[in-house]
Enzyme design. Sequence first.
Site, PDB file in Angstrom:
ATOM      1  N   SER A 152      -9.456   1.485   2.598  1.00 40.04           N
ATOM      2  CA  SER A 152      -8.545   2.210   1.749  1.00 40.04           C
ATOM      3  C   SER A 152      -7.426   1.370   1.171  1.00 40.04           C
ATOM      4  CB  SER A 152      -7.931   3.364   2.539  1.00 40.04           C
ATOM      5  OG  SER A 152      -7.127   2.845   3.602  1.00 40.04           O
TER       6      SER A 152
ATOM      7  N   LYS B  87       0.845  -1.197   0.000  1.00 38.97           N
ATOM      8  CA  LYS B  87       0.000   0.000   0.000  1.00 38.97           C
ATOM      9  C   LYS B  87       0.878   1.244   0.000  1.00 38.97           C
ATOM     10  CE  LYS B  87      -3.889   1.912   2.703  1.00 38.97           C
ATOM     11  NZ  LYS B  87      -4.810   1.606   3.834  1.00 38.97           N
TER      12      LYS B  87
ATOM     13  N   SER C  13     -10.050  -0.539   6.905  1.00 41.38           N
ATOM     14  CA  SER C  13      -9.415  -0.462   5.580  1.00 41.38           C
ATOM     15  C   SER C  13      -8.827  -1.765   5.074  1.00 41.38           C
ATOM     16  CB  SER C  13      -8.334   0.626   5.580  1.00 41.38           C
ATOM     17  OG  SER C  13      -8.945   1.905   5.512  1.00 41.38           O
TER      18      SER C  13
END
Lengths: 498, 498
Positions: B229, B152, B253
């Site tokens: 996310s 990420k 997330s």
Amino acid sequence: MTQAPVPPGLVEAFWEYERALMDDDVATLDRLFAPGPTTIRGDADGLLVGHDQISAFRGRRGGAPRRRIVQTHVQTVDDDHALVVAVTELERGGRGQQTQLWLRTADGWRVSAAHVSTPAPALDTRVWRVVGDPLVPATGSGPLDGESVAVKDVYAVRGQRIGAGNPAWLAQAREEPVTARAVELLLEAGAAVRGIARTDEFAWSLAGTNAHYGAPPNPRAPGRVPGGSSSGSASAVSLGHASIGLGTDTGGSIRVPAAYQGLHGIRTTHDLVSSYAVLPLARTFDTVGWLTRDAGLLQRVGEVLLPPGPRNPAAELVSVPGLLALAEPDVGETVDRFAAEHGAMRESWDLAALPAWLRAFQTVQAREAWQDRGAWLAPRLDELGTDVRGRFEAAAQVDEESADAARRVVAEARSTIRDLVGDRVVVLPSASSVAPLLGTGLQSVREATLTLTCLAGLAGLPAVSVPVTARSGLPTGVCLLAGAGRDRDLLQLAIDLA
Amino acid sequence: MTQAPVPPGLVEAFWEYERALMDDDVATLDRLFAPGPTTIRGDADGLLVGHDQISAFRGRRGGAPRRRIVQTHVQTVDDDHALVVAVTELERGGRGQQTQLWLRTADGWRVSAAHVSTPAPALDTRVWRVVGDPLVPATGSGPLDGESVAVKDVYAVRGQRIGAGNPAWLAQAREEPVTARAVELLLEAGAAVRGIARTDEFAWSLAGTNAHYGAPPNPRAPGRVPGGSSSGSASAVSLGHASIGLGTDTGGSIRVPAAYQGLHGIRTTHDLVSSYAVLPLARTFDTVGWLTRDAGLLQRVGEVLLPPGPRNPAAELVSVPGLLALAEPDVGETVDRFAAEHGAMRESWDLAALPAWLRAFQTVQAREAWQDRGAWLAPRLDELGTDVRGRFEAAAQVDEESADAARRVVAEARSTIRDLVGDRVVVLPSASSVAPLLGTGLQSVREATLTLTCLAGLAGLPAVSVPVTARSGLPTGVCLLAGAGRDRDLLQLAIDLA
């Protein structure tokens, strides 16, 4: 649309096909595809037409990716025809789709058309080693704003390693502290680096069939080699992954992929564009070059990389039947027609020395390649693909005496070729043939092409390859060879002739 | 197969369709697709079934890529049915394929099935910012040999920038001098970094619909949001681009994209796994987490990242009807059934404080996000997508007094939740609904999901999301919530329950 019932036997045939696919049971797959020349099968690598092509493809691919069917939709046309659309879920992740038109023959249900989609990989590792959005952003703004560059994996990019098409080399490579001057100039002019593109090992091949990473695809000629050694840069441009393919050309490594893939390409005058922080193959012949999909951008890159200089727009075109005759008839005739259409004068050259020139080129190239790479490679020849290994093994045998003799021939050739070209532009084939089929012997093609391409290499002259279509419908290239420093004239000529 | 002549009118219809496609003439395209629920159209983003779905897709996509037809192959079934396979050449590069089944209706020729392939881009920029083969090689060998990690874009990777899902942040970011500890541990254990995956802006969303880079695809639920996310990490795993999606979970997330995409995911106990060199969102709640396609690998990553610790394999499962009722019926029933099948005891909790807990969670999260990011963001709020901008604008208004009051509620909630969970495992929905359709309002879904997911966030507890299928056939997730430090127990439980 009214939906007729699924005709009897179709479901069974569909699952028989699916089982055979998972078992790589080529005989059953062959049987379940309709015989004849109109049966078609397409996937991301292109459309195969005719049962024979499809069968040959199955024979060499070694099985389809593991998958399961998660949805099927049948559109029945009549008792003997139906379309089956299936959604597949791959064991390695992602979903795909398969569309098949089935027809019932006297022997049972057969597929007459198939369209297969599998999820794209994170990156096509045949084309790229690293890619980004972008990998390196532009550092300035200018004529190349918005353009993206596929950088051949012999150019230094700060923070990245140089892989040179060989995993062992990559494994020991350090992150580069600087960026190659040519790349820097492109970044300053507004282009971004899309990524680092595959090359043939140490840039020493014209085929583009890297033994470790596979051959980048040739979208205009599916099933055929991409051309090398700037293979990844060329395929990246063909595929629309980048607009500019930055490469090098020692003995054809820009011109050959340009021809095979129907791109524009230029190798520049030797030493005219900085090769600072570029891994050399053979310093006497190495040049910076680039490929694009159109002549306009080819020129715009030149305006950034080439020194400003007086231009001589006059271009007297010359074609040499003896050189055209070195190409396959399909290519030779295409280039001949192009030359005639553009008013080239035919001129006869004494080409008796050409075989000796080629040998001298290869000897000096081998000597220099071994001088730069031999110490590292000597204990690691096993880490090379067969073809490139053979070249380096032969290179190890070239002694200084033979190299010196060859250097004298090269000097003589250089002078002779420069005199022959003069201030004209010679029109010749960029490669001796269209792109050979993957899996076929490439050695004789290589020699024939190198006989043509070594002329620019020997003489250090600039050459532009302009795409044309051979009678077979496959792409090929017209090479425009000019005097030293006339790179900008050639770029303009490529536009004028388009 | 005998080849019947092309039926009259088909060629004209084919070219009418092609012209309409190039003009984005949606009315003509709609007309030329057969009406009704069985008409289908598939591309790399999935299969659309029924004229309505296809029409809605056309309405929102804003035109097809420019292309020309370079080959056509017609397989005539009868006077009223034919398959047309076309090879396309895209203006931006590369070749594609289109397969259409046409049928003649009373109103003329119509497409009843279409399968469209376009060349894959160099990288899917919705999923990735940078990818490589690999981007960073393993530094050691161990239990993760051969695995690949989608990192990420909030984790530092030496030599790369942190983009945090926002182009302005990326533009000012420097190359990181170190690699995040969690990434280092994965590399030492034999995994390689495949690339840096997209995130919602500053990790502050549960949707995965980044306004700048688009929503990564959700292959199991085409046309629906991927969840965020950790959206890029999740989609990369779903697509098979990487086997491990490294992400973070502040308020869901990891769990939300796991549920929406049918993946396994874990958020770890707060502070248990090093978040060194990870860009924070809200330090009180931020945790390291990861996603995989199977429970075995989820556990193997845990063995590398989690400290060794005593295990308590006993797992008393508890389900709370009041929490199940917070989800959409489709999801609540699915989780309820899962809980019942695995012998979970039903238990009633006093959830009266839950709305206040959620507000306190959001207030502290906002305050911390603004404390870390406010100074840089204040003059640049325009550079944020609408939703995330709204959150930061609201965050700017949170004063220290309100934050302090919220911190007291959080402390109370934390203690209460930890007591309620005790040494049991609570079974609840990972998200309140299946993945919402792209383009629909997401705010109410966000609030409903956050009401469930904030429990682990508030209490700093570990939670694993296990994929299940809702009645609708879409993926959803069962969340297993346990006491602090019981991460390894949860990973084992996820295997036992599979």
